[in-house]
Design a protein around this motif. Sequence first.
Motif, PDB file in Angstrom:
ATOM      1  N   SER A   1       0.809  -1.227   0.000  1.00 17.19           N
ATOM      2  CA  SER A   1       0.000   0.000   0.000  1.00 17.19           C
ATOM      3  C   SER A   1       0.836   1.269   0.000  1.00 17.19           C
ATOM      4  O   SER A   1       0.419   2.282  -0.572  1.00 17.19           O
ATOM      5  CB  SER A   1      -0.960   0.003   1.182  1.00 17.19           C
ATOM      6  OG  SER A   1      -0.251   0.074   2.392  1.00 17.19           O
ATOM      7  N   ARG A   2       2.006   1.260   0.620  1.00 18.41           N
ATOM      8  CA  ARG A   2       2.857   2.452   0.612  1.00 18.41           C
ATOM      9  C   ARG A   2       3.311   2.791  -0.807  1.00 18.41           C
ATOM     10  O   ARG A   2       3.316   3.948  -1.203  1.00 18.41           O
ATOM     11  CB  ARG A   2       4.061   2.245   1.527  1.00 18.41           C
ATOM     12  CG  ARG A   2       4.963   3.461   1.584  1.00 18.41           C
ATOM     13  CD  ARG A   2       6.032   3.321   2.613  1.00 18.41           C
ATOM     14  NE  ARG A   2       5.388   3.500   3.915  1.00 18.41           N
ATOM     15  CZ  ARG A   2       5.948   3.186   5.056  1.00 18.41           C
ATOM     16  NH1 ARG A   2       7.148   2.664   5.074  1.00 18.41           N
ATOM     17  NH2 ARG A   2       5.325   3.382   6.193  1.00 18.41           N
ATOM     18  N   ILE A   3       3.646   1.768  -1.575  1.00 16.21           N
ATOM     19  CA  ILE A   3       4.080   1.976  -2.964  1.00 16.21           C
ATOM     20  C   ILE A   3       2.885   2.334  -3.836  1.00 16.21           C
ATOM     21  O   ILE A   3       2.926   3.290  -4.606  1.00 16.21           O
ATOM     22  CB  ILE A   3       4.777   0.707  -3.503  1.00 16.21           C
ATOM     23  CG1 ILE A   3       6.047   0.427  -2.702  1.00 16.21           C
ATOM     24  CG2 ILE A   3       5.081   0.827  -4.984  1.00 16.21           C
ATOM     25  CD1 ILE A   3       6.624  -0.950  -2.939  1.00 16.21           C
ATOM     26  N   GLY A  44       0.065   3.576  -3.012  1.00 14.20           N
ATOM     27  CA  GLY A  44      -0.529   4.853  -2.632  1.00 14.20           C
ATOM     28  C   GLY A  44       0.068   6.039  -3.359  1.00 14.20           C
ATOM     29  O   GLY A  44      -0.543   7.111  -3.417  1.00 14.20           O
ATOM     30  N   GLN A  45       1.236   5.884  -3.937  1.00 16.51           N
ATOM     31  CA  GLN A  45       1.891   6.960  -4.680  1.00 16.51           C
ATOM     32  C   GLN A  45       1.481   6.985  -6.149  1.00 16.51           C
ATOM     33  O   GLN A  45       1.811   7.915  -6.869  1.00 16.51           O
ATOM     34  CB  GLN A  45       3.409   6.821  -4.573  1.00 16.51           C
ATOM     35  CG  GLN A  45       3.907   6.932  -3.153  1.00 16.51           C
ATOM     36  CD  GLN A  45       5.383   6.623  -3.035  1.00 16.51           C
ATOM     37  OE1 GLN A  45       6.046   6.282  -4.006  1.00 16.51           O
ATOM     38  NE2 GLN A  45       5.908   6.725  -1.825  1.00 16.51           N
ATOM     39  N   TRP A  46       0.790   5.972  -6.590  1.00 18.44           N
ATOM     40  CA  TRP A  46       0.356   5.891  -7.975  1.00 18.44           C
ATOM     41  C   TRP A  46      -0.867   6.765  -8.198  1.00 18.44           C
ATOM     42  O   TRP A  46      -1.592   7.079  -7.254  1.00 18.44           O
ATOM     43  CB  TRP A  46       0.014   4.451  -8.348  1.00 18.44           C
ATOM     44  CG  TRP A  46       1.153   3.487  -8.267  1.00 18.44           C
ATOM     45  CD1 TRP A  46       2.468   3.759  -8.074  1.00 18.44           C
ATOM     46  CD2 TRP A  46       1.055   2.064  -8.358  1.00 18.44           C
ATOM     47  NE1 TRP A  46       3.204   2.597  -8.029  1.00 18.44           N
ATOM     48  CE2 TRP A  46       2.361   1.556  -8.211  1.00 18.44           C
ATOM     49  CE3 TRP A  46       0.012   1.194  -8.538  1.00 18.44           C
ATOM     50  CZ2 TRP A  46       2.630   0.199  -8.256  1.00 18.44           C
ATOM     51  CZ3 TRP A  46       0.277  -0.158  -8.588  1.00 18.44           C
ATOM     52  CH2 TRP A  46       1.582  -0.651  -8.454  1.00 18.44           C
ATOM     53  N   GLN A  94      -4.294   2.890  -9.226  1.00 17.72           N
ATOM     54  CA  GLN A  94      -4.561   2.211  -7.955  1.00 17.72           C
ATOM     55  C   GLN A  94      -5.829   1.379  -8.052  1.00 17.72           C
ATOM     56  O   GLN A  94      -5.869   0.238  -7.582  1.00 17.72           O
ATOM     57  CB  GLN A  94      -4.732   3.228  -6.830  1.00 17.72           C
ATOM     58  CG  GLN A  94      -3.469   3.891  -6.376  1.00 17.72           C
ATOM     59  CD  GLN A  94      -3.733   4.839  -5.227  1.00 17.72           C
ATOM     60  OE1 GLN A  94      -4.489   4.502  -4.315  1.00 17.72           O
ATOM     61  NE2 GLN A  94      -3.130   6.011  -5.266  1.00 17.72           N
TER      62      GLN A  94
END
Length: 72
Positions: free
Chosen positions: A29-31, A33-35, A40
Motif C-alpha cells: 500500500s505504501r508503494i 498509494g503513490q500511484w 490504484q
Amino acid sequence: MTPSWRKPVGAFVIIALILIWCVAVASLSRIVGQWPALVQMVFYVFTGIVWILPLKPLLRWMETGRWGLPKG
C-alpha cells in the motif's frame, strides 16, 4: 457415511490463503498509494479478483479428492 476431513482442511487453507493475500497486498500500500488514483483502482480490482484463481482446484479437491479434472 463418514464425513470427509478434506472439507475442514480445505476451509482452513482458504482462510489462510485469504489472510496471506491480504497481508501481501496491504504491504504494497505504501508503494501503490503513490500511484495515480486510476492505476490504484486497476491494481486493487485486479488483486481483488486474482486470489480466486487457486480456489477452483482447491474446491474440486475438497469435493472429490482429486486436484485435476477426471480424464475421459
